[in-house]
Design an enzyme around this catalytic site. Structure first.
Site, PDB file in Angstrom:
ATOM      1  N   GLU A   1       0.837  -1.192   0.000  1.00 56.08           N
ATOM      2  CA  GLU A   1       0.000   0.000   0.000  1.00 56.08           C
ATOM      3  C   GLU A   1       0.872   1.242   0.000  1.00 56.08           C
ATOM      4  O   GLU A   1       2.035   1.221   0.427  1.00 56.08           O
ATOM      5  CB  GLU A   1      -0.906  -0.013   1.241  1.00 56.08           C
ATOM      6  CG  GLU A   1      -1.900   1.124   1.299  1.00 56.08           C
ATOM      7  CD  GLU A   1      -2.933   0.937   2.419  1.00 56.08           C
ATOM      8  OE1 GLU A   1      -3.867   1.753   2.492  1.00 56.08           O
ATOM      9  OE2 GLU A   1      -2.806  -0.037   3.193  1.00 56.08           O
TER      10      GLU A   1
ATOM     11  N   ASN B   1     -12.374  -1.372  -1.053  1.00 60.26           N
ATOM     12  CA  ASN B   1     -11.648  -1.928   0.087  1.00 60.26           C
ATOM     13  C   ASN B   1     -12.293  -1.451   1.390  1.00 60.26           C
ATOM     14  O   ASN B   1     -12.569  -0.256   1.547  1.00 60.26           O
ATOM     15  CB  ASN B   1     -10.196  -1.454   0.063  1.00 60.26           C
ATOM     16  CG  ASN B   1      -9.478  -1.720   1.379  1.00 60.26           C
ATOM     17  OD1 ASN B   1      -9.059  -2.835   1.661  1.00 60.26           O
ATOM     18  ND2 ASN B   1      -9.366  -0.687   2.220  1.00 60.26           N
ATOM     19  N   GLU B   2     -12.530  -2.383   2.290  1.00 59.37           N
ATOM     20  CA  GLU B   2     -13.071  -2.064   3.620  1.00 59.37           C
ATOM     21  C   GLU B   2     -14.175  -1.014   3.525  1.00 59.37           C
ATOM     22  O   GLU B   2     -14.158   0.013   4.208  1.00 59.37           O
ATOM     23  CB  GLU B   2     -11.954  -1.612   4.568  1.00 59.37           C
ATOM     24  CG  GLU B   2     -10.974  -2.720   4.878  1.00 59.37           C
ATOM     25  CD  GLU B   2      -9.988  -2.394   5.997  1.00 59.37           C
ATOM     26  OE1 GLU B   2     -10.036  -1.261   6.540  1.00 59.37           O
ATOM     27  OE2 GLU B   2      -9.169  -3.271   6.335  1.00 59.37           O
TER      28      GLU B   2
ATOM     29  N   TYR C   1      -6.710  -8.991  11.624  1.00 62.32           N
ATOM     30  CA  TYR C   1      -5.362  -8.782  12.129  1.00 62.32           C
ATOM     31  C   TYR C   1      -5.201  -9.416  13.511  1.00 62.32           C
ATOM     32  O   TYR C   1      -6.106  -9.354  14.351  1.00 62.32           O
ATOM     33  CB  TYR C   1      -5.043  -7.287  12.218  1.00 62.32           C
ATOM     34  CG  TYR C   1      -4.800  -6.651  10.866  1.00 62.32           C
ATOM     35  CD1 TYR C   1      -3.547  -6.694  10.274  1.00 62.32           C
ATOM     36  CD2 TYR C   1      -5.834  -6.027  10.169  1.00 62.32           C
ATOM     37  CE1 TYR C   1      -3.316  -6.122   9.028  1.00 62.32           C
ATOM     38  CE2 TYR C   1      -5.615  -5.454   8.923  1.00 62.32           C
ATOM     39  CZ  TYR C   1      -4.355  -5.509   8.363  1.00 62.32           C
ATOM     40  OH  TYR C   1      -4.129  -4.956   7.134  1.00 62.32           O
TER      41      TYR C   1
ATOM     42  N   GLU D   1      -6.105  -9.148   3.595  1.00 62.14           N
ATOM     43  CA  GLU D   1      -5.322  -8.420   4.598  1.00 62.14           C
ATOM     44  C   GLU D   1      -5.296  -9.242   5.870  1.00 62.14           C
ATOM     45  O   GLU D   1      -6.351  -9.544   6.433  1.00 62.14           O
ATOM     46  CB  GLU D   1      -5.896  -7.025   4.894  1.00 62.14           C
ATOM     47  CG  GLU D   1      -5.615  -5.990   3.837  1.00 62.14           C
ATOM     48  CD  GLU D   1      -5.990  -4.572   4.275  1.00 62.14           C
ATOM     49  OE1 GLU D   1      -5.854  -4.251   5.476  1.00 62.14           O
ATOM     50  OE2 GLU D   1      -6.419  -3.794   3.407  1.00 62.14           O
TER      51      GLU D   1
ATOM     52  N   GLN E   1       2.359  -6.042   5.557  1.00 61.43           N
ATOM     53  CA  GLN E   1       2.575  -5.724   4.161  1.00 61.43           C
ATOM     54  C   GLN E   1       4.005  -6.078   3.771  1.00 61.43           C
ATOM     55  O   GLN E   1       4.811  -6.382   4.641  1.00 61.43           O
ATOM     56  CB  GLN E   1       2.301  -4.256   3.900  1.00 61.43           C
ATOM     57  CG  GLN E   1       0.843  -3.879   4.095  1.00 61.43           C
ATOM     58  CD  GLN E   1       0.573  -2.433   3.676  1.00 61.43           C
ATOM     59  OE1 GLN E   1       1.367  -1.744   3.062  1.00 61.43           O
ATOM     60  NE2 GLN E   1      -0.586  -1.965   4.066  1.00 61.43           N
TER      61      GLN E   1
END
Length: 513
Positions: free
Chosen positions: A45, A192-193, A260, A316, A365
């Protein structure tokens, strides 16, 4: 008869308790699912020093590069055969306007990265630079389009710019900017999201928006888009069900999932390298929650798609800690310890074992951000323990999953416990079998017996990644403190392998012809 049944039951109980406490049983004859190489994908990103100061060096830099793309990073990622790379975000994707990142760099407008540090971007790294990077890496691009602040027309034109091989305004503009032939990008994220930074939408509203945007993201020639709907945050099963119910299955290649590993709390995540066993345990517990998330999201998808046509793309994931002291909190720069390698290995085992539905994932990432594979400091570069997991696990890419049954002791801390061992196994196209075993117990080695039918003629070897402390990590002064080493602790007899899996370790066992 009653005494005979009692005898049989008694003998069965005795036999069960006579078996090793830790045991894996598998039969390659039951193998059918392919572990998609795209499970081993990555994410880059516009965030911190992932792109600028990571992949992309300054004009005139003395760091070896090709068209400003850093050579040593490309070489390292090619070695582990990364199959795809997601870009430009993340949250950045839904404020990125692609036409600001094409044409002469001197004429590209600047923008403020409001999500990550409020820095000004000069847009010198855009579509052409990203796809140049992908070509150098030999990897497939996975582009995430802007739904949050963009328009249907904007996304439609980006696809045309990338993929149309003919005469049209966007194809002509691409040629004017120096790329005559289309790139034929396949993987396409529609936002995204969108439940959060991508527009704060409800599931129902996003499902409607997805259908609009996806309709005008056209297929050109043989460049058929594999469209990925912006999926759920962690355990939001309603979001997944809404998409499966309201979007025709033939409009989606996949649905994403973001999750996460958080060692403590979102407000105070904890240090990447200074933590005790309580925090280590909570991080491992958070990591292993991925099993429940994947199982339950898959079950929701199964109700509407029993043939599993739509992939679950965990695009992610990874451990998220507090930033390193003295660094910009908006740049998400964190170190990478042995704990993170155990988290990566355990999560990849989960994805392998669910490869009937999970067909893509992207670690967050790749460079200098979150659970990075690579860290840089000017001309210096190091490979993290997580990088070495991807190096060990690349043997699973496009191999056939071998389903296994695992019995394991627990790793106990206080009144809580977790399975000490986790594992996955596969058979590659040459007939070699690979078994990846993780022992998360930081203190106790685990005696393990592995029984795999039909392996009498195969020879066993193994590699290991471990260290003295779970906080150990590589530094620019000692970049090779943690790396894989040969492991001589496996013993093979017929179809059985026995070994003592060291505490806090990852062992990759190979049974080769």
């Amino acid at each position: 008869m009653k005494h005979f049944l009692t005898l049989i039951l008694t003998l069965s109980v005795v036999a069960l308790f006579a078996q090793p406490a830790n045991r894996i049983v598998a039969n390659p004859e039951y193998s059918k699912n392919i572990i998609s190489k795209h499970i081993y994908g990555h994410f880059s990103e516009h965030l911190g020093h992932c792109i600028y100061g990571g992949y992309f060096v300054d004009e005139g830099s003395t760091i070896p590069n090709t068209r400003r793309i850093r050579t040593d990073i490309v070489d390292a990622l090619k070695k582990i055969k990364i199959p795809n790379l997601r870009w430009p975000g993340g949250c950045f994707a839904d404020e990125y306007h692609w036409n600001d990142g094409i044409g002469l760099r001197s004429e590209r407008p600047k923008m403020v990265n409001t999500n990550w540090g409020g820095v000004t971007e000069d847009n010198s790294f855009g579509t052409h630079e990203f796809l140049d990077l992908c070509e150098m890496l030999g990897t497939e691009p996975y582009i995430c389009g802007n739904v949050g602040s963009g328009t249907v027309a904007e996304m439609s034109k980006w696809v045309e710019y990338l993929n149309f091989d003919g005469v049209s305004p966007m194809a002509d503009l691409r040629k004017k900017n120096g790329h005559d032939k289309p790139w034929k990008v396949r993987f396409w994220g529609v936002g995204n999201e969108n439940w959060g930074c991508g527009g704060s939408m409800t599931a129902e509203f996003y499902a409607d928006q997805y259908r609009r945007y996806a309709t005008y993201a056209r297929n050109y020639g043989d460049a058929k888009l594999m469209k990925i709907a912006g999926g759920a945050n962690s355990g939001d099963y309603h979001w997944t069900e809404t998409l499966m119910k309201n979007v025709p299955l033939n409009m989606m290649w996949g649905i994403s999932l973001h999750y996460y590993t958080i060692p403590k709390t979102w407000a105070s995540k904890g240090s990447a390298t200074a933590f005790g066993e309580d925090e280590y345990f909570s991080a491992m517990k958070s990591c292993l929650h991925m099993e429940e998330l994947v199982s339950r999201h898959s079950a929701v998808m199964d109700q509407y798609d029993p043939e599993k046509r739509v992939a679950l793309a965990v695009d992610e994931w990874g451990i998220w800690t507090d930033v390193e002291p003295g660094t910009n909190p908006g740049f998400l720069f964190q170190q990478n310890s042995l704990r993170d390698a155990l988290i990566a290995a355990s999560t990849l085992n989960i994805f392998n074992n669910h490869s009937d539905r999970v067909r893509m994932s992207n670690l967050a990432q790749t460079v200098n951000v979150l659970q990075a594979l690579i860290l840089t400091d000017k001309e210096k570069m190091l490979l993290t323990p997580t990088y070495h997991i991807y190096d060990l696990y690349q043997v699973h890419q496009e191999a056939t999953l071998i389903p296994l049954v695992l019995r394991t002791k627990d790793y106990v801390l206080g009144n809580d416990k977790l399975p000490a061992l986790n594992a996955s196994a596969s058979r590659d196209k040459d007939g070699n079998i690979h078994i990846s075993v993780v022992n998360i117990d930081p203190t106790n080695a685990q005696d393990l017996q592995i029984d795999i039918a039909g392996t009498q003629a195969l020879k066993a070897s193994a590699q290991i990644l471990t260290s003295e402390k779970y906080t150990d990590h590589n530094t620019f002064e000692k970049p090779n403190a943690l790396k894989p080493a040969p492991f001589a602790g496996t013993k093979k007899s017929g179809e059985s392998i026995s070994l003592k899996v060291p505490a806090k370790s990852v062992v990759m066992i190979t049974l080769a012809k």
